[in-house]
Design an enzyme around this catalytic site. Structure first.
Site, short mmCIF file in Angstrom:
data_model
loop_
_atom_site.label_atom_id
_atom_site.label_comp_id
_atom_site.label_asym_id
_atom_site.label_seq_id
_atom_site.Cartn_x
_atom_site.Cartn_y
_atom_site.Cartn_z
N LYS A 109 0.77 -1.40 0.16
CA LYS A 109 -0.06 0.09 -0.45
C LYS A 109 1.03 1.24 0.50
CE LYS A 109 -5.05 0.19 0.12
NZ LYS A 109 -5.75 -0.44 -0.19
N1 GLU Z 1 -7.18 -0.03 -3.00
C1 GLU Z 1 -7.62 -1.57 -3.63
C2 GLU Z 1 -7.70 -2.54 -2.08
O1 GLU Z 1 -7.55 -2.03 -0.97
C3 GLU Z 1 -7.25 -2.42 -4.56
C4 GLU Z 1 -5.68 -2.74 -4.64
C5 GLU Z 1 -5.62 -3.19 -5.79
O2 GLU Z 1 -6.38 -3.10 -7.12
O3 GLU Z 1 -4.52 -3.97 -6.25
O4 GLU Z 1 -8.19 -3.39 -2.30
#
Ligand code: GLU
Length: 419
Positions: A107
């Site tokens: 993240k």
């Molecule tokens: N931000 C989204 C999540 O928390 C998507 C992450 C992604 O698609 O890599 O799952």
């Protein structure tokens, strides 16, 4: 000692402790599973429109590289800090492992409220963030995606910046891009669709008819608005919605298509109606069949958990329920069915995976194909979670997280510890 701190990180640690105890993981093995592999902190200077210079702090946490590249969103929000990003990266790991994607979790984010930036400033900040991250990311190292406060446009700027530095177009460096720039059909809708799809499955299992069922959706961004729209299209009455500007309530059901259109045009629900306004704190506790928290972490605390009057909690957000609230929901599991975040909102990263695969192959799928495969993966993970919860007589979150942690642990065990 650790550089990670704050309530969200503590929550991820606490949750992992529950699972590690449940799985009887030896204490000396736990840090290897829990602690992030890498954390990157950067300063992002930009020229503001008024000619001044501003510097924003950015982060990226890559949790583990055992199963493949790391994968996860990029969040632009004032609240972003290293601890929150680390917790979200850890959750991404359990999520990807649960649904069987060949990824570790990651993240990233910038501590900035994007609504305070002009479009030009947002572009400059997005490009600078990616440029600073180039040494640490790559299509086979770490693949970014959207999260709170970012969108397809930001992903297009990320992809373009990375590509300019490589001297060729590298669409597979990020997912959640516009379809016109190497994105896949069905990615923008994927998370909300998945939330609604799993909710429908649970309502069917509980023998609650869709027509006449009621839902409350907290958060009206990409996840909340699409989940609300999908539920509405299934015949569910969405009786309350909220975003960071306020909440709306109508017992007979809100006009969700009109609200989606309004929010897309104005950027929020603000000003839609004074008559329907309600205290945003209250909506989660309204009597209804389904509550969808699709906004922030830690909105269902012990107090709210006691007061929930629904049959299903479908966690569209990451980490919306605190460990204290989990203890209460666990006790109430015969009354309230929890679809835990790492399963409920996993449709997003599942379709991100499809986007990455399509980009690597330069072979693109029809939207029906994307949706069919998304639902197939969600069904499989849901079935496995339910079977595990039943077999071991455990809470759905414990079952889902245990399956995620087990997969990562299994891979680490078989690969061994280098050198
Ligand atoms: N931000 C989204 C999540 O928390 C998507 C992450 C992604 O698609 O890599 O799952």
């Amino acid at each position: 000692m650790t550089v990670y701190s704050g309530p969200v990180f503590e929550m991820a640690v606490n949750q992992f402790g529950v699972i590690a105890d449940h799985l009887s993981i030896p204490v000396d093995e736990r840090a290897r599973l829990l602690m992030p592999k890498r954390a990157i902190t950067i300063s992002c200077p930009i020229h503001r429109d008024d000619g001044t210079t501003a510097v924003f702090e950015g982060y990226r946490v890559q949790h583990h590289l055992t199963l493949g590249p790391t994968k996860g969103g990029t969040r632009f929000a004032a609240s972003v800090d290293l601890g929150e990003v680390a917790a979200l990266a850890i959750w991404m790991s359990w999520k990807c492992a649960l649904v069987g994607l060949p990824y570790g979790g990651a993240k990233g984010g910038i501590g900035v409220d994007p609504s305070t930036l002009s479009k030009h400033e947002l572009e400059a900040l997005s490009r600078r963030y990616m440029q600073e991250m180039i040494p640490f990311v790559g299509p086979h190292t770490d693949v970014m995606a959207p999260d709170m406060g970012t969108n397809e446009q930001v992903m297009a700027w990320f992809m373009d910046t990375y590509s300019m530095y490589q001297g060729r177009t590298v669409t597979e460096i990020v997912t959640g891009k516009p379809v016109t720039a190497g994105g896949t059909l069905g990615r923008r809708e994927a998370t909300g669709r998945g939330v609604a799809y799993l909710t429908r499955r649970v309502l069917n299992d509980l023998q609650i008819a869709l027509n006449g069922a009621t839902a409350v959706v907290q958060g009206f961004g990409n996840v909340g608005s699409i989940a609300a729209l999908e539920l509405h299209n299934m015949g569910v009455k969405v009786i309350a919605v909220s975003d960071h500007t306020g909440a709306l309530h109508r017992a007979a059901g809100l006009d969700i298509p009109a609200l989606v259109e309004y929010a897309a045009l104005r950027g929020s629900l603000m000003g839609y109606s004074n008559e329907l306004a309600i205290d945003p704190q209250e909506i989660l506790m309204l009597a209804c069949d389904v509550v969808v928290p699709a906004a922030m972490e830690r909105v269902i605390d012990a107090k709210v958990a006691e007061k929930l009057r629904c049959r299903v909690v479908a966690e569209g957000a990451n980490g919306p329920t605190t460990p204290e609230a989990d203890l209460i929901l666990e006790k109430r599991q015969d009354e309230i069915f929890l679809i835990p975040d790492i399963l409920c909102n996993s449709g997003g990263v599942v379709v991100s995976y499809f986007e990455w695969v399509q980009d690597l192959q330069q072979l693109f799928w029809e939207e029906e194909e994307v949706m069919r495969r998304e639902y197939q993966i969600l069904d499989r993970a849901f079935d496995r979670m339910v079977a595990r919860a039943k077999r071991d007589k455990i809470f759905n979150r414990t079952a889902a997280m245990a399956m995620g942690v087990e997969r990562v642990r299994g891979a680490k065990d078989t690969r061994g510890l280098f050198p």
